[in-house]
Design an enzyme around this catalytic site. Structure first.
Site, PDB file in Angstrom:
ATOM      1  N   ASP A 253       3.565  29.970 -35.559  1.00  0.00           N
ATOM      2  CA  ASP A 253       3.927  29.910 -34.138  1.00  0.00           C
ATOM      3  C   ASP A 253       2.897  29.111 -33.337  1.00  0.00           C
ATOM      4  O   ASP A 253       3.248  28.338 -32.443  1.00  0.00           O
ATOM      5  CB  ASP A 253       4.048  31.331 -33.563  1.00  0.00           C
ATOM      6  CG  ASP A 253       5.093  32.160 -34.285  1.00  0.00           C
ATOM      7  OD1 ASP A 253       6.128  31.600 -34.653  1.00  0.00           O
ATOM      8  OD2 ASP A 253       4.853  33.360 -34.483  1.00  0.00           O
TER       9      ASP A 253
ATOM     10  N   ASN B 172       6.789  26.110 -43.508  1.00  0.00           N
ATOM     11  CA  ASN B 172       5.702  26.405 -44.428  1.00  0.00           C
ATOM     12  C   ASN B 172       6.191  26.171 -45.860  1.00  0.00           C
ATOM     13  O   ASN B 172       7.323  25.755 -46.088  1.00  0.00           O
ATOM     14  CB  ASN B 172       5.165  27.830 -44.221  1.00  0.00           C
ATOM     15  CG  ASN B 172       6.205  28.905 -44.499  1.00  0.00           C
ATOM     16  OD1 ASN B 172       7.104  28.751 -45.342  1.00  0.00           O
ATOM     17  ND2 ASN B 172       6.099  30.020 -43.795  1.00  0.00           N
ATOM     18  N   ARG B 173       5.336  26.428 -46.806  1.00  0.00           N
ATOM     19  CA  ARG B 173       5.648  26.134 -48.205  1.00  0.00           C
ATOM     20  C   ARG B 173       6.955  26.806 -48.660  1.00  0.00           C
ATOM     21  O   ARG B 173       7.819  26.171 -49.283  1.00  0.00           O
ATOM     22  CB  ARG B 173       4.488  26.619 -49.083  1.00  0.00           C
ATOM     23  CG  ARG B 173       4.628  26.278 -50.557  1.00  0.00           C
ATOM     24  CD  ARG B 173       3.539  26.977 -51.352  1.00  0.00           C
ATOM     25  NE  ARG B 173       2.208  26.660 -50.883  1.00  0.00           N
ATOM     26  CZ  ARG B 173       1.525  25.586 -51.261  1.00  0.00           C
ATOM     27  NH1 ARG B 173       2.064  24.709 -52.089  1.00  0.00           N
ATOM     28  NH2 ARG B 173       0.305  25.382 -50.801  1.00  0.00           N
TER      29      ARG B 173
END
Length: 514
Positions: free
Chosen positions: A289, A213-214
């Protein structure tokens, strides 16, 4: 170019039951639900009156649950404590159908657990209030690593892909992670990784794809990822440094950024920005997930990196709309793709396209898309007419029709059939305009043109649950009645608004001086 929803749906339909080797940190998530309706007299804190408890497999267990929900056979490789929580955790995996022979019970560490207190207001509106964690993050011993690696070797030939879910809880240490990757590469298996929030990504070198993610990407690359314009530089750095086949950055509301090899410089990269749809975000827990689970399943089913990433983007978006971690199913993804396809195509349908839509709405029953009116699924309502000059009577009639079921299909006479029925001066509005106006009405779900003088053939193909005609048919034959009633449906006569009709409106206009 982004793949159409219809083509993505075809990929999801191909999802079978591949064996997936999942290596990652597992934990037990316990949710204690209770009413939170008063404050403690001892301190200004809410009092929870417990109602019930749930145990779920967390961490890599979320990926396992997502894979299982999509149809995969999951082989879990991990560690847990030799304690009560560990027994509960293994039992949860077994109930979801996962193979648990690769879960090593360790006496030197507790089972990682997260206990959440969830308050309910008036027995609903769940809100997490507190979380209590228990864990040990020290690396595995050499003996524990050897035991797990030996088990992995026995499974690699029979699996379609390898997934690594790293929560930095001690399992995927640099040495162990590198050893697992080498074994999978030697076996020719794709390796997909959801990385941990760590500064050193070198242990992932040589995997097929990572999905940070970021914030994970910023820390792993030591580069800022504040805006979407930063994504190419970050993805290029990770892809080249780690020798990846692809890098998939998940950028929350900005969607995803996919970079694939071959690549020599960012400007020459095979890159795609995958937008996300606006969502009612309830809980972002577990979205990453579910992204990994869907990506793995799609790759195992032969999808390209782009198509797999688009499907993963959809699954992650659906996940954030749920409270807690609830696996997204194949049917939920197909439903979302159907909605996207319908949004793209609008409401106007050919007969073949309409029957496919109805087959989807009715749960895939029947070969033609029609099916008996008694089938499970939404109540399908059908009505028809010319709808030449739309007026308030039409609007009320269609609103009444829509209230009789769950989906309203409106059959519209073609220009040629209108001329046969009403004379050479009609219709005033051509069929394309009439279809477009009807499609703009909220009450209408689908609009379809028919060339015949009556909709009999159309009704035979659709087999609606409810057939609507105006109450001026009280003592007349209703075309399609026999078909609908034979299949368990009903005919309903709708009230007409007196003095409102296309013919009346046209006559008034023609009578006025120019």
């Amino acid at each position: 170019m982004l793949t159409s929803p219809a083509n993505l749906a075809a990929i999801v339909q191909r999802f079978a039951h591949p064996r997936i080797l999942l290596v990652g940190d597992i934990m037990i998530d316990e949710y204690i639900y209770g009413d939170a309706e008063r404050l403690s007299p001892e301190a200004p804190v809410p009092v929870i009156q417990e109602r019930y408890r749930e145990q779920r497999a967390g961490g890599a267990g979320n990926v396992a649950a997502g894979l299982a929900a999509l149809g995969a056979q999951v082989v879990v490789v991990s560690i847990c404590g030799d304690d009560v929580q560990g027994s509960l955790l293994v039992d949860v995996f077994q109930k979801m159908g996962a193979t648990t022979d690769g879960i090593l019970r360790c006496t030197d560490r507790p089972t990682t657990s997260k206990t959440r207190l969830v308050g309910l207001a008036q027995h609903r509106h769940p809100q997490q209030m507190l979380r209590l964690d228990q864990e040990s993050t020290r690396p595995l011993t050499a003996e524990q690593q050897a035991t797990l690696l030996a088990y992995i070797k026995t499974q690699l030939l029979s699996v379609a892909a390898v997934a690594l879910e790293d929560y930095n809880k001690g399992l995927l240490s640099p040495d162990f992670c590198s050893a697992v990757i080498q074994l999978a590469r030697d076996a020719g298996k794709p390796i997909l990784v959801d990385p941990a929030f760590i500064a050193d990504y070198s242990k992932y070198t040589g995997v097929s794809v990572i999905t940070p993610n970021r914030y994970e990407a910023e820390r792993g690359s030591n580069l800022k990822l504040t805006t979407a314009e930063d994504a190419p530089r970050v993805a290029h750095a990770l892809l080249t440094t780690l020798n990846l086949q692809a890098c998939l950055l998940t950028l929350d509301k900005q969607g995803m950024y996919l970079l694939e090899r071959p690549v020599t410089a960012p400007a020459e990269s095979a890159a795609t920005t995958i937008p996300t749809r606006p969502r009612n975000v309830y809980d972002v827990t577990g979205a990453g997930d579910m992204v990994l689970a869907t990506l793995v399943m799609a790759i195992a089913s032969g999808a390209s990196w782009l198509d797999a990433s688009m499907l993963a983007n959809i699954a992650g978006g659906l996940e954030v709309e749920k409270f807690g971690i609830v696996p997204i199913t194949k049917d939920e993804i197909l439903d979302e793709l159907h909605r996207q396809d319908a949004d793209t195509r609008g409401k106007i349908r050919t007969l073949s396209a309409l029957l496919k839509d109805l087959q989807h709405h009715r749960g895939g029953q029947g070969q033609s898309g029609g099916g008996a009116a008694t089938n499970a699924g939404p109540k399908i309502v059908f009505t028809n007419g010319v709808f030449d000059v739309l007026h308030v009577g039409h609007v009320q009639y269609l609103a009444f029709s829509r209230r009789q079921g769950d989906l309203l299909i409106v059959g519209v006479n073609s220009d040629a059939s209108v001329k046969r029925l009403k004379g050479p001066t009609r219709p005033l509005n051509n069929q394309d305009d009439r279809l477009a106006v009807l499609a703009a009405l909220q009450a209408v779900d689908y609009v379809i043109l028919f060339e015949e003088d009556t909709p009999a053939a159309l009704i035979d193909a659709i087999i609606p649950n409810v057939l609507i005609k105006g109450d001026d048919y009280a003592h007349k034959e209703v075309v399609g009645r026999a078909t609908v009633e034979k299949n368990g449906g009903q005919v309903i006569l709708a009230p007409f608004l007196a003095g409102r009709s296309s013919t009346h409106t046209i006559n008034q206009l023609q009578a006025k001086p120019t």
